[in-house]
Design an enzyme around this catalytic site. Structure first.
Site, PDB file in Angstrom:
ATOM      1  N   ASP A  28      23.470  46.168 -14.820  1.00  0.00           N
ATOM      2  CA  ASP A  28      21.718  46.735 -15.785  1.00  0.00           C
ATOM      3  C   ASP A  28      20.995  45.966 -14.563  1.00  0.00           C
ATOM      4  O   ASP A  28      19.525  46.903 -14.065  1.00  0.00           O
ATOM      5  CB  ASP A  28      21.374  46.910 -16.828  1.00  0.00           C
ATOM      6  CG  ASP A  28      21.014  45.099 -17.390  1.00  0.00           C
ATOM      7  OD1 ASP A  28      21.912  44.484 -17.260  1.00  0.00           O
ATOM      8  OD2 ASP A  28      20.225  44.833 -17.908  1.00  0.00           O
ATOM      9  N   HIS A  29      21.032  44.834 -13.689  1.00  0.00           N
ATOM     10  CA  HIS A  29      20.580  44.266 -12.567  1.00  0.00           C
ATOM     11  C   HIS A  29      21.010  44.651 -11.483  1.00  0.00           C
ATOM     12  O   HIS A  29      19.935  44.445 -10.670  1.00  0.00           O
ATOM     13  CB  HIS A  29      20.387  42.952 -12.922  1.00  0.00           C
ATOM     14  CG  HIS A  29      19.432  42.634 -14.668  1.00  0.00           C
ATOM     15  ND1 HIS A  29      18.310  42.110 -14.720  1.00  0.00           N
ATOM     16  CD2 HIS A  29      19.863  43.067 -16.209  1.00  0.00           C
ATOM     17  CE1 HIS A  29      18.034  42.619 -15.677  1.00  0.00           C
ATOM     18  NE2 HIS A  29      18.734  42.961 -16.245  1.00  0.00           N
ATOM     19  N   HIS A  89      20.151  32.525 -21.251  1.00  0.00           N
ATOM     20  CA  HIS A  89      20.863  33.955 -21.312  1.00  0.00           C
ATOM     21  C   HIS A  89      22.093  33.762 -21.470  1.00  0.00           C
ATOM     22  O   HIS A  89      22.999  32.848 -21.647  1.00  0.00           O
ATOM     23  CB  HIS A  89      20.981  34.823 -20.590  1.00  0.00           C
ATOM     24  CG  HIS A  89      20.814  36.419 -20.322  1.00  0.00           C
ATOM     25  ND1 HIS A  89      20.724  36.787 -21.365  1.00  0.00           N
ATOM     26  CD2 HIS A  89      21.767  37.250 -20.005  1.00  0.00           C
ATOM     27  CE1 HIS A  89      21.039  38.157 -21.431  1.00  0.00           C
ATOM     28  NE2 HIS A  89      21.556  37.981 -20.756  1.00  0.00           N
ATOM     29  N   HIS A 134      24.990  40.376 -14.486  1.00  0.00           N
ATOM     30  CA  HIS A 134      24.752  41.873 -15.790  1.00  0.00           C
ATOM     31  C   HIS A 134      24.757  43.315 -14.521  1.00  0.00           C
ATOM     32  O   HIS A 134      23.493  43.112 -14.169  1.00  0.00           O
ATOM     33  CB  HIS A 134      24.372  42.118 -16.610  1.00  0.00           C
ATOM     34  CG  HIS A 134      24.624  40.814 -17.698  1.00  0.00           C
ATOM     35  ND1 HIS A 134      23.842  40.694 -18.980  1.00  0.00           N
ATOM     36  CD2 HIS A 134      25.696  40.139 -18.214  1.00  0.00           C
ATOM     37  CE1 HIS A 134      24.580  39.401 -19.178  1.00  0.00           C
ATOM     38  NE2 HIS A 134      26.142  39.610 -18.930  1.00  0.00           N
TER      39      HIS A 134
END
Length: 292
Positions: free
Chosen positions: A54-55, A127, A52
């Protein structure tokens, strides 16, 4: 999921003996490293929990900065299956680097990797896309026994090498570390996971950690269903994990952008597990072996 004025996105740096290991690289990672005064050149390995944005969105700029810092040694990137494709996409805007990038894909539910002196244990978490937690251990050998070394007539010039775990053959005789070292002593252990529901694997790998860094996405009671739906963890669930896994200290991280004041929940969370810290950007700690 989005950077805030005083809160960058996910990243953790572990530094040991002149080498750095980075977990995730969200937006703002370079700013965080600069604020700490740490080196970009020493990053030997990057662990990615999942893909993702944001990582991983900070990777292109980080690679370019590492190149500008005269990094020439290869960099290892470890992540879920497909990590080669992700890094190739990143390289479209960072095509010319003075160092190689070697990708290692995690294929199993649990895998271990050696990164210099550190043992990296990767374990699958729960997840919406493939995602892994990491438990990083620094083993500690047994105490060197000089009397045993003398009794076995081991030449003094080999003592330090045996103490470092090296096996030596000299003039037809083999010297091994177990000839001079006592029982293995307790090392250091850091466990890190974000973007997941609580799982048995997390509990197993977090057990006895010196530092357990865990997401606490939501603190509000009315966000529990969101946590389940989007497969994240509440602060309360994280605190129960830390308590039940007998960790020395737990830092909560990866707060929801809607959670402007994570410390509002501090008293409630510490009532569950007193050794919980509501982590902030730039938080750091120095871990040392137990004194004997």
């Amino acid at each position: 999921m989005m950077p805030l004025p005083r809160r960058h996105l996910t990243s953790l740096m572990i530094r040991h003996n002149g080498s750095s290991l980075l977990i995730d690289c969200g937006e703002g990672t370079q700013i965080a490293i600069r604020k700490k005064g740490w080196s970009f050149k020493d990053i030997d390995c990057i662990l990615l929990t999942h893909f993702h944005a944001d990582h991983i969105a900070g990777l292109p700029g980080l690679f370019l900065t590492m190149g500008n810092a005269d990094r020439t040694e290869p960099v290892t990137v470890i992540g879920p299956k497909g990590v080669e494709r992700v890094i190739a996409a990143v390289r479209v805007i960072a095509p010319e680097l003075p160092f190689e990038i070697n990708c290692l894909a995690i294929e199993q539910q649990e895998e271990s990797f050696q990164v210099k002196e550190l043992v990296v244990n990767a374990y699958h978490v729960f997840h919406r896309i493939p995602c892994y937690g990491y438990s990083i251990e620094l083993p500690r050998a047994g105490r060197f026994d000089a009397a045993r070394a003398k009794a076995q007539e081991i030449p003094l010039k080999f003592w330090s090498r045996l103490q470092k775990g090296e096996t030596i053959e000299d003039e037809g005789r083999v010297y091994t570390p177990d000839m001079v070292l006592g029982e293995t002593r307790r090392g250091l252990k850091i466990t890190y996971n974000t973007d997941t529901r609580p799982t048995d694997l997390i509990a197993r790998y977090a057990e006895g950690s010196d530092l357990f860094i865990c997401e606490g996405m939501y603190g509000e009671a009315d966000k529990v269903e969101n946590a389940r739906k989007y497969r994240h963890m509440t602060m309360q669930e994280a605190a129960v994990l830390g308590r039940d896994c007998h960790v020395k200290e737990m830092w909560l991280t990866h707060y929801s952008p809607s959670c402007a004041r994570p410390d509002f929940f501090e008293d409630e969370i510490r009532a569950i597990f007193p050794e919980t810290v509501m982590a902030r950007d730039g938080q750091s700690a120095e871990l040392n072996f137990d004194e004997e």
